[in-house]
Design a protein around this motif. Structure first.
Motif, PDB file in Angstrom:
ATOM      1  N   GLU A 116      19.080 -78.768 -19.184  1.00  0.00           N
ATOM      2  CA  GLU A 116      18.258 -78.403 -20.352  1.00  0.00           C
ATOM      3  C   GLU A 116      17.678 -79.660 -20.999  1.00  0.00           C
ATOM      4  O   GLU A 116      16.509 -79.686 -21.389  1.00  0.00           O
ATOM      5  N   ALA A 117      18.500 -80.702 -21.105  1.00  0.00           N
ATOM      6  CA  ALA A 117      18.025 -81.945 -21.738  1.00  0.00           C
ATOM      7  C   ALA A 117      16.909 -82.579 -20.898  1.00  0.00           C
ATOM      8  O   ALA A 117      15.931 -83.108 -21.436  1.00  0.00           O
ATOM      9  N   MET A 118      17.040 -82.494 -19.578  1.00  0.00           N
ATOM     10  CA  MET A 118      15.984 -83.048 -18.708  1.00  0.00           C
ATOM     11  C   MET A 118      14.674 -82.266 -18.886  1.00  0.00           C
ATOM     12  O   MET A 118      13.589 -82.847 -18.902  1.00  0.00           O
ATOM     13  N   ILE A 119      14.799 -80.946 -19.026  1.00  0.00           N
ATOM     14  CA  ILE A 119      13.595 -80.121 -19.235  1.00  0.00           C
ATOM     15  C   ILE A 119      12.937 -80.515 -20.567  1.00  0.00           C
ATOM     16  O   ILE A 119      11.727 -80.730 -20.637  1.00  0.00           O
ATOM     17  N   GLN A 120      13.759 -80.647 -21.607  1.00  0.00           N
ATOM     18  CA  GLN A 120      13.230 -81.048 -22.932  1.00  0.00           C
ATOM     19  C   GLN A 120      12.564 -82.418 -22.862  1.00  0.00           C
ATOM     20  O   GLN A 120      11.553 -82.670 -23.505  1.00  0.00           O
ATOM     21  N   GLN A 121      13.155 -83.289 -22.059  1.00  0.00           N
ATOM     22  CA  GLN A 121      12.649 -84.662 -21.925  1.00  0.00           C
ATOM     23  C   GLN A 121      11.300 -84.686 -21.201  1.00  0.00           C
ATOM     24  O   GLN A 121      10.585 -85.667 -21.248  1.00  0.00           O
ATOM     25  N   GLY A 122      10.988 -83.611 -20.477  1.00  0.00           N
ATOM     26  CA  GLY A 122       9.685 -83.532 -19.811  1.00  0.00           C
ATOM     27  C   GLY A 122       9.670 -84.072 -18.394  1.00  0.00           C
ATOM     28  O   GLY A 122       8.628 -84.539 -17.922  1.00  0.00           O
ATOM     29  N   VAL A 123      10.803 -83.980 -17.682  1.00  0.00           N
ATOM     30  CA  VAL A 123      10.782 -84.412 -16.273  1.00  0.00           C
ATOM     31  C   VAL A 123       9.766 -83.570 -15.507  1.00  0.00           C
ATOM     32  O   VAL A 123       9.492 -82.420 -15.866  1.00  0.00           O
ATOM     33  N   LYS A 124       9.199 -84.127 -14.456  1.00  0.00           N
ATOM     34  CA  LYS A 124       8.138 -83.429 -13.718  1.00  0.00           C
ATOM     35  C   LYS A 124       8.668 -82.656 -12.518  1.00  0.00           C
ATOM     36  O   LYS A 124       8.012 -81.742 -12.017  1.00  0.00           O
ATOM     37  N   VAL A 125       9.820 -83.050 -11.995  1.00  0.00           N
ATOM     38  CA  VAL A 125      10.498 -82.304 -10.922  1.00  0.00           C
ATOM     39  C   VAL A 125      11.998 -82.389 -11.206  1.00  0.00           C
ATOM     40  O   VAL A 125      12.479 -83.419 -11.687  1.00  0.00           O
ATOM     41  N   LEU A 126      12.712 -81.302 -10.920  1.00  0.00           N
ATOM     42  CA  LEU A 126      14.176 -81.308 -11.016  1.00  0.00           C
ATOM     43  C   LEU A 126      14.770 -81.259  -9.606  1.00  0.00           C
ATOM     44  O   LEU A 126      14.376 -80.415  -8.786  1.00  0.00           O
ATOM     45  N   VAL A 127      15.709 -82.169  -9.344  1.00  0.00           N
ATOM     46  CA  VAL A 127      16.458 -82.182  -8.086  1.00  0.00           C
ATOM     47  C   VAL A 127      17.903 -81.875  -8.458  1.00  0.00           C
ATOM     48  O   VAL A 127      18.505 -82.606  -9.256  1.00  0.00           O
ATOM     49  N   ILE A 128      18.446 -80.793  -7.887  1.00  0.00           N
ATOM     50  CA  ILE A 128      19.766 -80.335  -8.356  1.00  0.00           C
ATOM     51  C   ILE A 128      20.754 -80.178  -7.212  1.00  0.00           C
ATOM     52  O   ILE A 128      20.528 -79.416  -6.270  1.00  0.00           O
ATOM     53  N   GLY A 129      21.854 -80.919  -7.297  1.00  0.00           N
ATOM     54  CA  GLY A 129      23.032 -80.678  -6.469  1.00  0.00           C
ATOM     55  C   GLY A 129      24.024 -79.964  -7.377  1.00  0.00           C
ATOM     56  O   GLY A 129      24.652 -80.588  -8.239  1.00  0.00           O
ATOM     57  N   SER A 145       9.440 -71.773 -16.541  1.00  0.00           N
ATOM     58  CA  SER A 145       8.532 -71.572 -17.689  1.00  0.00           C
ATOM     59  C   SER A 145       7.818 -72.869 -18.053  1.00  0.00           C
ATOM     60  O   SER A 145       6.677 -72.855 -18.501  1.00  0.00           O
ATOM     61  N   ALA A 146       8.518 -73.985 -17.886  1.00  0.00           N
ATOM     62  CA  ALA A 146       7.929 -75.288 -18.244  1.00  0.00           C
ATOM     63  C   ALA A 146       7.089 -75.859 -17.098  1.00  0.00           C
ATOM     64  O   ALA A 146       6.578 -76.980 -17.212  1.00  0.00           O
ATOM     65  N   GLY A 147       6.976 -75.111 -15.999  1.00  0.00           N
ATOM     66  CA  GLY A 147       6.156 -75.581 -14.880  1.00  0.00           C
ATOM     67  C   GLY A 147       6.786 -76.717 -14.095  1.00  0.00           C
ATOM     68  O   GLY A 147       6.083 -77.515 -13.463  1.00  0.00           O
ATOM     69  N   ILE A 148       8.125 -76.787 -14.106  1.00  0.00           N
ATOM     70  CA  ILE A 148       8.824 -77.877 -13.407  1.00  0.00           C
ATOM     71  C   ILE A 148       9.345 -77.363 -12.058  1.00  0.00           C
ATOM     72  O   ILE A 148      10.219 -76.484 -12.026  1.00  0.00           O
ATOM     73  N   PRO A 149       8.844 -77.883 -10.942  1.00  0.00           N
ATOM     74  CA  PRO A 149       9.384 -77.465  -9.643  1.00  0.00           C
ATOM     75  C   PRO A 149      10.854 -77.876  -9.492  1.00  0.00           C
ATOM     76  O   PRO A 149      11.276 -78.910 -10.031  1.00  0.00           O
ATOM     77  N   VAL A 150      11.607 -77.058  -8.758  1.00  0.00           N
ATOM     78  CA  VAL A 150      13.038 -77.302  -8.559  1.00  0.00           C
ATOM     79  C   VAL A 150      13.335 -77.440  -7.064  1.00  0.00           C
ATOM     80  O   VAL A 150      12.978 -76.561  -6.270  1.00  0.00           O
ATOM     81  N   ILE A 151      13.992 -78.547  -6.704  1.00  0.00           N
ATOM     82  CA  ILE A 151      14.453 -78.745  -5.322  1.00  0.00           C
ATOM     83  C   ILE A 151      15.981 -78.709  -5.342  1.00  0.00           C
ATOM     84  O   ILE A 151      16.618 -79.492  -6.052  1.00  0.00           O
TER      85      ILE A 151
END
Ligand code: BGC
Length: 395
Positions: A116-129, A145-151
């Motif tokens: 959530e904090a990364m989304i608020q910070q405005g990251v452009k892509v999320l990479v999640i393990g 919703s924020a338009g952030i692609p997720v890998i």
């Protein structure tokens, strides 16, 4: 490239196991290869089974070079996660991005908050393990919703529509390799069958634990059924054999009680299916403490201590999933997203919601027979092997 079938993983769908296994019949060759896994040919968990290779596709919308990428990783339960964190930091920097890499040391809630904090910070892509890929639905919907692609990295994000890509090694092939290595090792060093074995599986909250376990048991169950293998404890289900949190201490405690409960009075332990290296070392320590000779034990991750153990003839096998390879693949995907370029995939993996376009890399099996030669030149694992007395003696 070796020809083999890969699998569309079926997370949390026990009834679909037969389909999973049908697509999971690859056999390990033990040879070194860093080529990507081949196109899956198996059915998926949905009635409309997909057997095609995903077409190249663009993801999201292009964004400014130098933007920040968010990388959220689980607890450091094996060294591959620590290495991945380092390679993401240096690799994204070298590719001209900013990055924020965080580990969810205390578990699911911390990871939810970090994302959530990364989304608020405005990251452009999320990479999640993921710690638990089934527990991030709200955060992934917020990213969408924020338009952030997720890998999803290494571990699938399950039962969510809000995932764009998955990068991992071929987890079913890994399970197959472990099952076959156990049989090979038993035949090589434990005299004639029947052989006594015990089975360990990974943490139940990790979506990878199911293909590791099911695809190993695809190999072992017929040998249990025909009497070649005995399991003195009788504990063979994924639930009975689970290692909560992937904690080596939990594996050691369980092995201690198996040894005292079932291996007194001269009953010898011949082999143990272990899903990774930290658990394998704990299992070996437990057997040694019980005063028995090292059984044949499998593993995964090609950790330094295990490479040394294999070279010394203790742990029988591990599987190298070099984190430089899959982190590089992720970074290349992010570069393509940033530039609006199409991404190449080589497999679909079902996440319980849909077939996710994926890129699966081929794991490398390592035993004493190839420990000095099979690991990618220059990798940490190869350097560790080269420094052992065994490999020095091999020239
Ligand atoms: C990874 C393994 C690792 C395990 C424990 C799994 O999801 O695929 O490489 O050993 O987690 O950290």
């Amino acid at each position: 490239m070796k020809s083999k079938k890969t699998v569309t993983a079926l997370f949390g769908l026990g009834a679909a196991c037969a389909l999973l296994l049908a697509g999971c019949s690859s056999s390990p060759s033990g040879s070194a290869s860093t080529t990507p896994a081949s196109t899956p040919t198996s059915a998926t968990s949905t009635p409309s089974a997909s057997s095609s290779t995903p077409p190249p596709a663009t993801i999201g919308t292009p964004f400014a070079a130098g933007a920040t990428i968010g990388i959220s990783l689980p607890q450091k339960t094996s060294t591959n996660w620590v290495q991945a964190g380092q390679y993401f930091t240096t690799g994204f920097q070298a590719a001209g991005f900013q990055s924020v890499v965080e580990f969810a040391d205390s578990g699911v809630t911390e990871q939810q908050q970090q994302i959530e904090a990364m989304i608020q910070q405005g990251v452009k892509v999320l990479v999640i393990g993921a710690v638990d890929g089934s527990q991030l639905g709200t955060q992934l919907a917020d990213a969408k919703s924020a338009g952030i692609p997720v890998i999803a990295y290494d571990r699938m994000l399950t039962n969510t529509p809000d995932i764009d890509a998955y990068v991992s090694f071929d987890n079913c092939q890994i399970g197959n390799m472990q099952g076959q290595a156990l049989l090979r090792g038993l035949a090589a060093s434990q005299g004639s069958s029947p052989w006594n074995i015990e089975v360990f599986s990974g943490s139940p909250d990790d979506s990878n634990s199911t293909p590791f376990y099911q695809c190993a048991m695809q190999v072992l169950q017929p040998k249990i059924d025909d009497g070649t293998l005995k399991v003195p404890s009788g504990q063979t289900s994924q639930q009975q054999t689970a290692t909560q949190g992937w904690l080596a201490s939990n594996a050691q405690t369980r092995m201690d009680s198996l040894m005292s409960g079932y291996y007194g009075n001269g009953t010898k332990i011949n082999g143990v299916l272990s899903p990774n290296d930290p658990l394998a070392r704990a299992i070996l320590a437990s057997v040694e403490a019980a005063g028995q000779a090292d059984p044949v034990v499998t593993g995964m991750d090609a950790e330094d201590l295990t490479i040394q153990s294999i070279a010394a003839g203790q742990q029988y096998q591990t599987i190298d999933k070099d984190p430089t390879l899959d982190t590089t693949e992720v970074i290349q995907m992010v570069q393509a997203i940033q530039q609006g370029q199409p991404i190449t995939f080589n497999a679909y993996q079902n996440n319980g919601d849909h077939d996710v376009p994926s890129y699966l890399l081929t794991p490398i099996e390592v035993t004493q027979a190839n420990v000095c030669t099979a690991l990618p030149a220059g990798s940490d694992a190869a350097n560790t092997a080269a420094a052992t007395d065994f490999c020095k003696s091999q020239g």
